[in-house]
Write a protein that holds these residues in place. Structure first.
Motif, PDB file in Angstrom:
ATOM      1  N   LEU A   1       0.786  -1.233   0.000  1.00 49.57           N
ATOM      2  CA  LEU A   1       0.000   0.000   0.000  1.00 49.57           C
ATOM      3  C   LEU A   1       0.819   1.285   0.000  1.00 49.57           C
ATOM      4  N   ALA A   2       2.105   1.214   0.227  1.00 47.34           N
ATOM      5  CA  ALA A   2       2.893   2.434   0.361  1.00 47.34           C
ATOM      6  C   ALA A   2       3.581   2.860  -0.926  1.00 47.34           C
ATOM      7  N   VAL A   3       3.140   2.335  -2.057  1.00 53.26           N
ATOM      8  CA  VAL A   3       3.693   2.717  -3.352  1.00 53.26           C
ATOM      9  C   VAL A   3       2.713   3.648  -4.051  1.00 53.26           C
ATOM     10  N   ASP A   4       3.155   4.873  -4.316  1.00 52.05           N
ATOM     11  CA  ASP A   4       2.309   5.825  -5.027  1.00 52.05           C
ATOM     12  C   ASP A   4       2.795   5.939  -6.476  1.00 52.05           C
ATOM     13  N   PHE A   5       3.480   7.003  -6.805  1.00 47.02           N
ATOM     14  CA  PHE A   5       3.977   7.209  -8.164  1.00 47.02           C
ATOM     15  C   PHE A   5       5.231   6.377  -8.414  1.00 47.02           C
ATOM     16  N   PHE A   6       5.418   5.970  -9.667  1.00 43.41           N
ATOM     17  CA  PHE A   6       6.669   5.341 -10.067  1.00 43.41           C
ATOM     18  C   PHE A   6       6.890   5.606 -11.550  1.00 43.41           C
ATOM     19  N   THR A   7       8.113   5.419 -11.992  1.00 41.32           N
ATOM     20  CA  THR A   7       8.437   5.644 -13.397  1.00 41.32           C
ATOM     21  C   THR A   7       8.839   4.336 -14.052  1.00 41.32           C
ATOM     22  N   ALA A   8       8.581   4.261 -15.351  1.00 41.32           N
ATOM     23  CA  ALA A   8       9.009   3.134 -16.167  1.00 41.32           C
ATOM     24  C   ALA A   8       9.417   3.695 -17.525  1.00 41.32           C
ATOM     25  N   THR A   9      10.444   3.126 -18.113  1.00 45.40           N
ATOM     26  CA  THR A   9      11.006   3.644 -19.358  1.00 45.40           C
ATOM     27  C   THR A   9      10.675   2.709 -20.511  1.00 45.40           C
ATOM     28  N   PHE A  10      10.131   3.288 -21.586  1.00 48.30           N
ATOM     29  CA  PHE A  10       9.790   2.527 -22.785  1.00 48.30           C
ATOM     30  C   PHE A  10      10.352   3.258 -24.004  1.00 48.30           C
ATOM     31  N   ASP A  11      11.143   2.539 -24.803  1.00 50.88           N
ATOM     32  CA  ASP A  11      11.769   3.124 -25.998  1.00 50.88           C
ATOM     33  C   ASP A  11      12.516   4.415 -25.674  1.00 50.88           C
ATOM     34  N   GLY A  12      13.193   4.418 -24.524  1.00 54.35           N
ATOM     35  CA  GLY A  12      14.005   5.553 -24.146  1.00 54.35           C
ATOM     36  C   GLY A  12      13.263   6.721 -23.530  1.00 54.35           C
ATOM     37  N   VAL A  13      11.954   6.593 -23.351  1.00 57.74           N
ATOM     38  CA  VAL A  13      11.138   7.679 -22.799  1.00 57.74           C
ATOM     39  C   VAL A  13      10.613   7.265 -21.428  1.00 57.74           C
ATOM     40  N   ASP A  14      10.879   8.106 -20.421  1.00 63.98           N
ATOM     41  CA  ASP A  14      10.378   7.841 -19.071  1.00 63.98           C
ATOM     42  C   ASP A  14       8.896   8.185 -18.986  1.00 63.98           C
ATOM     43  N   GLY A  15       8.125   7.298 -18.382  1.00 63.37           N
ATOM     44  CA  GLY A  15       6.709   7.544 -18.145  1.00 63.37           C
ATOM     45  C   GLY A  15       6.413   7.517 -16.662  1.00 63.37           C
ATOM     46  N   LEU A  16       5.674   8.504 -16.185  1.00 62.34           N
ATOM     47  CA  LEU A  16       5.286   8.563 -14.777  1.00 62.34           C
ATOM     48  C   LEU A  16       3.900   7.951 -14.630  1.00 62.34           C
ATOM     49  N   PHE A  17       3.778   6.969 -13.732  1.00 62.66           N
ATOM     50  CA  PHE A  17       2.508   6.292 -13.497  1.00 62.66           C
ATOM     51  C   PHE A  17       1.965   6.684 -12.128  1.00 62.66           C
ATOM     52  N   ALA A  18       0.700   7.081 -12.098  1.00 67.17           N
ATOM     53  CA  ALA A  18       0.064   7.568 -10.872  1.00 67.17           C
ATOM     54  C   ALA A  18      -1.064   6.622 -10.462  1.00 67.17           C
ATOM     55  N   PRO A  19      -1.281   6.442  -9.157  1.00 63.42           N
ATOM     56  CA  PRO A  19      -2.331   5.525  -8.699  1.00 63.42           C
ATOM     57  C   PRO A  19      -3.713   5.997  -9.114  1.00 63.42           C
TER      58      PRO A  19
ATOM     59  N   ARG B   1      -0.729   6.340 -16.719  1.00 62.88           N
ATOM     60  CA  ARG B   1       0.402   7.176 -17.129  1.00 62.88           C
ATOM     61  C   ARG B   1      -0.064   8.624 -17.182  1.00 62.88           C
ATOM     62  N   THR B   2       0.705   9.523 -16.588  1.00 63.22           N
ATOM     63  CA  THR B   2       0.251  10.907 -16.450  1.00 63.22           C
ATOM     64  C   THR B   2       0.254  11.662 -17.770  1.00 63.22           C
ATOM     65  N   SER B   3       1.114  11.278 -18.690  1.00 60.11           N
ATOM     66  CA  SER B   3       1.119  11.906 -20.011  1.00 60.11           C
ATOM     67  C   SER B   3       1.653  10.894 -21.011  1.00 60.11           C
ATOM     68  N   THR B   4       1.123  10.942 -22.209  1.00 57.02           N
ATOM     69  CA  THR B   4       1.550  10.010 -23.240  1.00 57.02           C
ATOM     70  C   THR B   4       1.366  10.661 -24.594  1.00 57.02           C
ATOM     71  N   ASP B   5       2.255  10.327 -25.513  1.00 53.63           N
ATOM     72  CA  ASP B   5       2.147  10.862 -26.872  1.00 53.63           C
ATOM     73  C   ASP B   5       1.364   9.933 -27.781  1.00 53.63           C
ATOM     74  N   GLY B   6       0.662   8.987 -27.165  1.00 55.17           N
ATOM     75  CA  GLY B   6      -0.104   8.033 -27.957  1.00 55.17           C
ATOM     76  C   GLY B   6       0.644   6.759 -28.245  1.00 55.17           C
ATOM     77  N   HIS B   7       1.903   6.702 -27.837  1.00 54.94           N
ATOM     78  CA  HIS B   7       2.708   5.509 -28.054  1.00 54.94           C
ATOM     79  C   HIS B   7       3.114   4.928 -26.704  1.00 54.94           C
ATOM     80  N   GLY B   8       3.261   3.629 -26.676  1.00 57.28           N
ATOM     81  CA  GLY B   8       3.664   2.990 -25.436  1.00 57.28           C
ATOM     82  C   GLY B   8       2.485   2.788 -24.501  1.00 57.28           C
ATOM     83  N   PRO B   9       2.715   2.077 -23.400  1.00 57.44           N
ATOM     84  CA  PRO B   9       1.624   1.755 -22.471  1.00 57.44           C
ATOM     85  C   PRO B   9       1.105   2.979 -21.738  1.00 57.44           C
ATOM     86  N   SER B  10      -0.189   3.003 -21.508  1.00 56.32           N
ATOM     87  CA  SER B  10      -0.830   4.091 -20.762  1.00 56.32           C
ATOM     88  C   SER B  10      -1.387   3.616 -19.429  1.00 56.32           C
ATOM     89  N   LEU B  11      -1.313   2.309 -19.169  1.00 53.09           N
ATOM     90  CA  LEU B  11      -1.915   1.713 -17.975  1.00 53.09           C
ATOM     91  C   LEU B  11      -0.981   0.650 -17.421  1.00 53.09           C
TER      92      LEU B  11
END
Length: 251
Positions: A52-70, A90-100
């Motif tokens: 339960l103590a994990v809020d935001f985290f980042t994951a990198t896809f194709d060289g682009v960092d994505g911030l994921f929010a609960p 994912r807090t922002s996306t350009d339409g490519h890569g995972p959003s969830l």
């Protein structure tokens, strides 16, 4: 009404399709020292925090960092085991890569106790060991449409009211249910014991949501460029030492 344990189970297929995260325990060790002796209560407290103590985290896809929010999470407590499914957007996306991201974790007391007692160093085991079965599934809203639809339906149902009422004690598969929602339509966090309390709105939608969560095990995750690190940002309340402690809390 909750009568059957429909908790999704992790399978070998799930582990092959998913990403295993790395848990960063540094903040936990600073704010709440790890136990020096393995007991069921202390092991469960650490597992509870990891879930339960994990809020935001980042994951990198194709060289682009994505911030994921609960967005939405459910934790089910069976005394001797814990089960969690969390959804992150994912807090922002350009339409490519995972959003969830669907994050799943399980804890089993007997196995954890056995591993902890065998460990040469308990703190090392809790920090880097196999206390949890834990994985992440990254995908798009289209690819994970069933859990997206079920979660939107759940949030809509809870937004109409999530009253918790005392009831005559009844059999239930879980001693405690914890729910957290962070959505434009509703932001809330609550927990209750279905053995002595009822949340009609949640219990109406929960079976369908659990079924959708079960189906995510068949979805193959988009793989990140490098390991995903989950940092414990906050420390939630300790789990109740016994289900009876929950009988005194009504909303």
């Amino acid at each position: 009404m909750i009568t059957d344990d429909t908790t999704p189970r992790r399978t070998g297929t799930a582990q092959q399709n998913a990403v295993e995260p790395v848990i960063d325990m540094q903040r936990y060790e600073l704010d709440h020292p790890l136990p020096r002796r393995a007991t069921p209560a202390t092991l469960k407290r650490v597992a509870w925090a990891k879930m339960l103590a994990v809020d935001f985290f980042t994951a990198t896809f194709d060289g682009v960092d994505g911030l994921f929010a609960p967005w939405f999470r459910v934790l089910l407590d069976r005394v001797d085991s814990l089960w969690l499914t969390s959804l992150y957007l994912r807090t922002s996306t350009d339409g490519h890569g995972p959003s969830l991201c669907v994050r799943r974790a399980e804890w089993h007391r007997e196995r954890d106790m056995a591993h902890a007692q065998e460990a040469d160093n308990l703190a090392d085991y809790l920090t880097t060991g196999t206390q949890l079965d834990h994985d992440l599934i990254f995908g798009t809203e289209h690819g994970l449409s069933d859990i997206m639809t079920a979660t939107r339906r759940m949030v809509g149902t809870l937004a109409t009211g999530s009253r918790i009422s005392p009831i005559t004690p009844r059999p239930a598969p879980w001693c405690e249910v914890q729910v957290e929602v962070v959505d434009p339509a509703l932001t809330t966090r609550f927990g209750y014991s279905p053995q002595a309390q009822q949340c009609a709105a949640l219990e109406y939608a929960l079976p369908g949501w659990l079924a959708a969560a079960e189906d995510t095990v068949h979805h193959r995750s988009v793989m990140p460029d490098r390991p995903v690190r989950l940092t414990l940002h906050r420390l939630p309340p300790k789990p109740a030492s016994a289900p009876l402690a929950l009988l005194r809390t009504t909303q």
